[in-house]
Write a protein that holds these residues in place. Structure first.
Motif, PDB file in Angstrom:
ATOM      1  N   ASP A  29     -42.247  18.188 -17.333  1.00 61.71           N
ATOM      2  CA  ASP A  29     -40.976  18.749 -16.868  1.00 61.71           C
ATOM      3  C   ASP A  29     -39.844  18.413 -17.832  1.00 61.71           C
ATOM      4  O   ASP A  29     -38.991  19.256 -18.126  1.00 61.71           O
ATOM      5  CB  ASP A  29     -40.655  18.232 -15.469  1.00 61.71           C
ATOM      6  N   ALA A  30     -39.821  17.165 -18.311  1.00 59.35           N
ATOM      7  CA  ALA A  30     -38.763  16.766 -19.246  1.00 59.35           C
ATOM      8  C   ALA A  30     -38.858  17.558 -20.538  1.00 59.35           C
ATOM      9  O   ALA A  30     -37.841  17.979 -21.104  1.00 59.35           O
ATOM     10  CB  ALA A  30     -38.848  15.267 -19.528  1.00 59.35           C
ATOM     11  N   GLU A  31     -40.072  17.786 -21.017  1.00 57.04           N
ATOM     12  CA  GLU A  31     -40.237  18.573 -22.240  1.00 57.04           C
ATOM     13  C   GLU A  31     -39.844  20.021 -22.023  1.00 57.04           C
ATOM     14  O   GLU A  31     -39.234  20.647 -22.896  1.00 57.04           O
ATOM     15  CB  GLU A  31     -41.674  18.476 -22.733  1.00 57.04           C
ATOM     16  N   ARG A  32     -40.171  20.571 -20.858  1.00 58.99           N
ATOM     17  CA  ARG A  32     -39.780  21.959 -20.585  1.00 58.99           C
ATOM     18  C   ARG A  32     -38.264  22.095 -20.527  1.00 58.99           C
ATOM     19  O   ARG A  32     -37.707  23.108 -20.983  1.00 58.99           O
ATOM     20  CB  ARG A  32     -40.443  22.433 -19.284  1.00 58.99           C
ATOM     21  N   ASP A  33     -37.590  21.102 -19.976  1.00 57.80           N
ATOM     22  CA  ASP A  33     -36.131  21.133 -19.941  1.00 57.80           C
ATOM     23  C   ASP A  33     -35.555  21.058 -21.358  1.00 57.80           C
ATOM     24  O   ASP A  33     -34.644  21.818 -21.714  1.00 57.80           O
ATOM     25  CB  ASP A  33     -35.622  19.976 -19.083  1.00 57.80           C
TER      26      ASP A  33
ATOM     27  N   VAL B  54     -29.777   9.521 -38.890  1.00 60.40           N
ATOM     28  CA  VAL B  54     -30.819  10.474 -38.519  1.00 60.40           C
ATOM     29  C   VAL B  54     -30.991  10.470 -37.013  1.00 60.40           C
ATOM     30  O   VAL B  54     -31.023   9.403 -36.379  1.00 60.40           O
ATOM     31  CB  VAL B  54     -32.167  10.100 -39.185  1.00 60.40           C
ATOM     32  N   ARG B  55     -31.129  11.663 -36.440  1.00 62.67           N
ATOM     33  CA  ARG B  55     -31.493  11.808 -35.028  1.00 62.67           C
ATOM     34  C   ARG B  55     -32.856  12.494 -34.991  1.00 62.67           C
ATOM     35  O   ARG B  55     -33.024  13.574 -35.543  1.00 62.67           O
ATOM     36  CB  ARG B  55     -30.445  12.639 -34.279  1.00 62.67           C
ATOM     37  N   TYR B  56     -33.808  11.847 -34.347  1.00 61.75           N
ATOM     38  CA  TYR B  56     -35.180  12.367 -34.324  1.00 61.75           C
ATOM     39  C   TYR B  56     -35.629  12.535 -32.881  1.00 61.75           C
ATOM     40  O   TYR B  56     -35.497  11.608 -32.066  1.00 61.75           O
ATOM     41  CB  TYR B  56     -36.123  11.396 -35.044  1.00 61.75           C
ATOM     42  N   LEU B  57     -36.158  13.718 -32.553  1.00 67.21           N
ATOM     43  CA  LEU B  57     -36.677  13.999 -31.216  1.00 67.21           C
ATOM     44  C   LEU B  57     -38.188  14.125 -31.274  1.00 67.21           C
ATOM     45  O   LEU B  57     -38.729  15.001 -31.953  1.00 67.21           O
ATOM     46  CB  LEU B  57     -36.076  15.300 -30.669  1.00 67.21           C
ATOM     47  N   GLY B  58     -38.876  13.234 -30.558  1.00 67.73           N
ATOM     48  CA  GLY B  58     -40.324  13.290 -30.466  1.00 67.73           C
ATOM     49  C   GLY B  58     -40.783  13.950 -29.181  1.00 67.73           C
ATOM     50  O   GLY B  58     -40.114  14.830 -28.629  1.00 67.73           O
ATOM     51  N   ARG B  59     -41.924  13.518 -28.698  1.00 70.11           N
ATOM     52  CA  ARG B  59     -42.510  14.046 -27.467  1.00 70.11           C
ATOM     53  C   ARG B  59     -42.612  12.916 -26.445  1.00 70.11           C
ATOM     54  O   ARG B  59     -42.420  11.743 -26.761  1.00 70.11           O
ATOM     55  CB  ARG B  59     -43.905  14.623 -27.748  1.00 70.11           C
ATOM     56  N   ASP B  60     -42.939  13.262 -25.196  1.00 73.13           N
ATOM     57  CA  ASP B  60     -43.127  12.220 -24.190  1.00 73.13           C
ATOM     58  C   ASP B  60     -44.381  11.392 -24.449  1.00 73.13           C
ATOM     59  O   ASP B  60     -44.483  10.263 -23.985  1.00 73.13           O
ATOM     60  CB  ASP B  60     -43.168  12.836 -22.787  1.00 73.13           C
ATOM     61  N   ASP B  61     -45.323  11.940 -25.188  1.00 68.90           N
ATOM     62  CA  ASP B  61     -46.507  11.201 -25.614  1.00 68.90           C
ATOM     63  C   ASP B  61     -46.121  10.320 -26.809  1.00 68.90           C
ATOM     64  O   ASP B  61     -45.798  10.832 -27.886  1.00 68.90           O
ATOM     65  CB  ASP B  61     -47.606  12.183 -26.019  1.00 68.90           C
ATOM     66  N   PRO B  62     -46.136   8.983 -26.668  1.00 72.11           N
ATOM     67  CA  PRO B  62     -45.706   8.115 -27.776  1.00 72.11           C
ATOM     68  C   PRO B  62     -46.481   8.337 -29.067  1.00 72.11           C
ATOM     69  O   PRO B  62     -45.908   8.269 -30.154  1.00 72.11           O
ATOM     70  CB  PRO B  62     -45.929   6.705 -27.215  1.00 72.11           C
ATOM     71  N   ASP B  63     -47.785   8.588 -28.964  1.00 72.18           N
ATOM     72  CA  ASP B  63     -48.575   8.782 -30.186  1.00 72.18           C
ATOM     73  C   ASP B  63     -48.103  10.003 -30.967  1.00 72.18           C
ATOM     74  O   ASP B  63     -48.050   9.981 -32.200  1.00 72.18           O
ATOM     75  CB  ASP B  63     -50.057   8.914 -29.841  1.00 72.18           C
ATOM     76  N   ARG B  64     -47.763  11.069 -30.262  1.00 74.93           N
ATOM     77  CA  ARG B  64     -47.281  12.265 -30.939  1.00 74.93           C
ATOM     78  C   ARG B  64     -45.894  12.021 -31.541  1.00 74.93           C
ATOM     79  O   ARG B  64     -45.565  12.562 -32.614  1.00 74.93           O
ATOM     80  CB  ARG B  64     -47.255  13.444 -29.973  1.00 74.93           C
ATOM     81  N   THR B  65     -45.093  11.224 -30.857  1.00 74.39           N
ATOM     82  CA  THR B  65     -43.782  10.874 -31.407  1.00 74.39           C
ATOM     83  C   THR B  65     -43.943  10.110 -32.708  1.00 74.39           C
ATOM     84  O   THR B  65     -43.264  10.400 -33.704  1.00 74.39           O
ATOM     85  CB  THR B  65     -42.998  10.032 -30.379  1.00 74.39           C
ATOM     86  N   VAL B  66     -44.850   9.145 -32.712  1.00 77.54           N
ATOM     87  CA  VAL B  66     -45.076   8.343 -33.914  1.00 77.54           C
ATOM     88  C   VAL B  66     -45.643   9.195 -35.041  1.00 77.54           C
ATOM     89  O   VAL B  66     -45.225   9.074 -36.200  1.00 77.54           O
ATOM     90  CB  VAL B  66     -46.010   7.162 -33.580  1.00 77.54           C
TER      91      VAL B  66
END
Length: 283
Positions: free
Chosen positions: A181-185, A206-218
């Motif tokens: 839901d947070a990602e869809r928003d 720098v401003r960086y936006l990842g995903r709710d999945d920490p591994d994908r963010t990293v």
């Protein structure tokens, strides 16, 4: 050599009792956050200029090396579009004065409609800024990223003013469809600007936006680890803000980013040690 890392806010429901003690009075929340990160975005100032006493409380809760990047009020950047803003800017600068050296840069986030034809307005605004404050400008109009002339003219204006161009890297986030839901928003709210990695000053932000999945963010921030290491070796002092759609793990991710950079540059100063979260007791 110093790398600062932080989040979009210093208090979040998901952190309570897990990363930060809970409950905490308002005058203690920033101090506990500052045990995790040594920088924070100042998003709240976009919606209203805070009382000077409130800002003085922020200063008391942090040491002089902590970095705030307070966002200019909406009335300045969006309503008046940097024109005829003497009074709101005077009030804003007076309000944040207690931060002293903690006010690392004033964040000029411009609306997507602020186009290359508006760059002369930005230039006039930056010329009027007091020399005691540096600015960090975030633009979102697509032509700044796709038109070489527009990018060059903006770069020239920023360079003359000693201002930084702040990238908001959302490329990892938009690489695949949302799954929460947070990602869809965030999918409908966040800007889809092309990647930009150049620094204009010795203090890039720098401003960086990842995903709710920490591994994908990293996985998505690995290019920024390389870039940040390069900046530090050049003698720059960057600040990196880590976002995810739900921000539930943002402080731990910010520290992880710092750890990854420090693994390659062991001489980098460590982050502060978090204040322990006391276990809940029945009595």
């Amino acid at each position: 050599m110093r790398l600062h890392v932080g989040c979009a806010m210093w208090t979040h429901k998901a952190w309570q009792g897990r990363l930060l003690a809970h409950p905490l009075p308002a005058e203690e929340r920033l101090r506990h956050y500052a045990g995790w990160c040594d920088a924070v975005e100042g998003n709240t100032t976009f919606y209203a200029t805070p009382a000077r006493d409130t800002v003085a409380s922020w200063a008391r809760q942090t040491d002089a090396s902590f970095r705030f990047v307070p966002k200019l009020p909406k009335v300045v950047t969006h309503d008046h579009r940097l024109t005829d803003v003497t009074e709101p800017m005077r009030a804003f600068l007076d309000a944040i004065e207690p931060l002293g050296p903690r006010a690392h840069a004033l964040w000029v986030q411009l609306p997507q409609s602020f186009a290359p034809t508006d760059v002369p307005t930005l230039a006039r605004f930056l010329r009027r800024m007091p020399s005691s404050h540096r600015c960090a400008v975030e633009v979102r109009h697509p032509e700044f990223f796709t038109d070489a002339r527009a990018a060059r003219e903006l770069t020239e204006v920023l360079t003359r003013a000693g201002a930084e161009w702040v990238p908001f890297d959302t490329t990892a986030f938009f690489a695949s469809p949302p799954t929460s839901d947070a990602e869809r928003d965030a999918w409908v709210k966040k800007p889809r600007t092309p990647l930009r990695t150049e620094a204009l000053t010795d203090q890039p932000i720098v401003r960086y936006l990842g995903r709710d999945d920490p591994d994908r963010t990293v996985d998505g921030w690995q290019r920024w680890v390389d870039i940040t290491v390069g900046w530090l070796r050049e003698g720059r002092s960057p600040t990196v803000f880590i976002h995810t759609p739900d921000n539930a793990q943002a402080p731990t991710l910010a520290r992880r980013f710092h750890d990854e950079v420090r693994a390659r540059l062991p001489e980098l100063a460590p982050l502060p040690r978090p204040i322990p979260v006391e276990p809940t007791t029945l009595f």
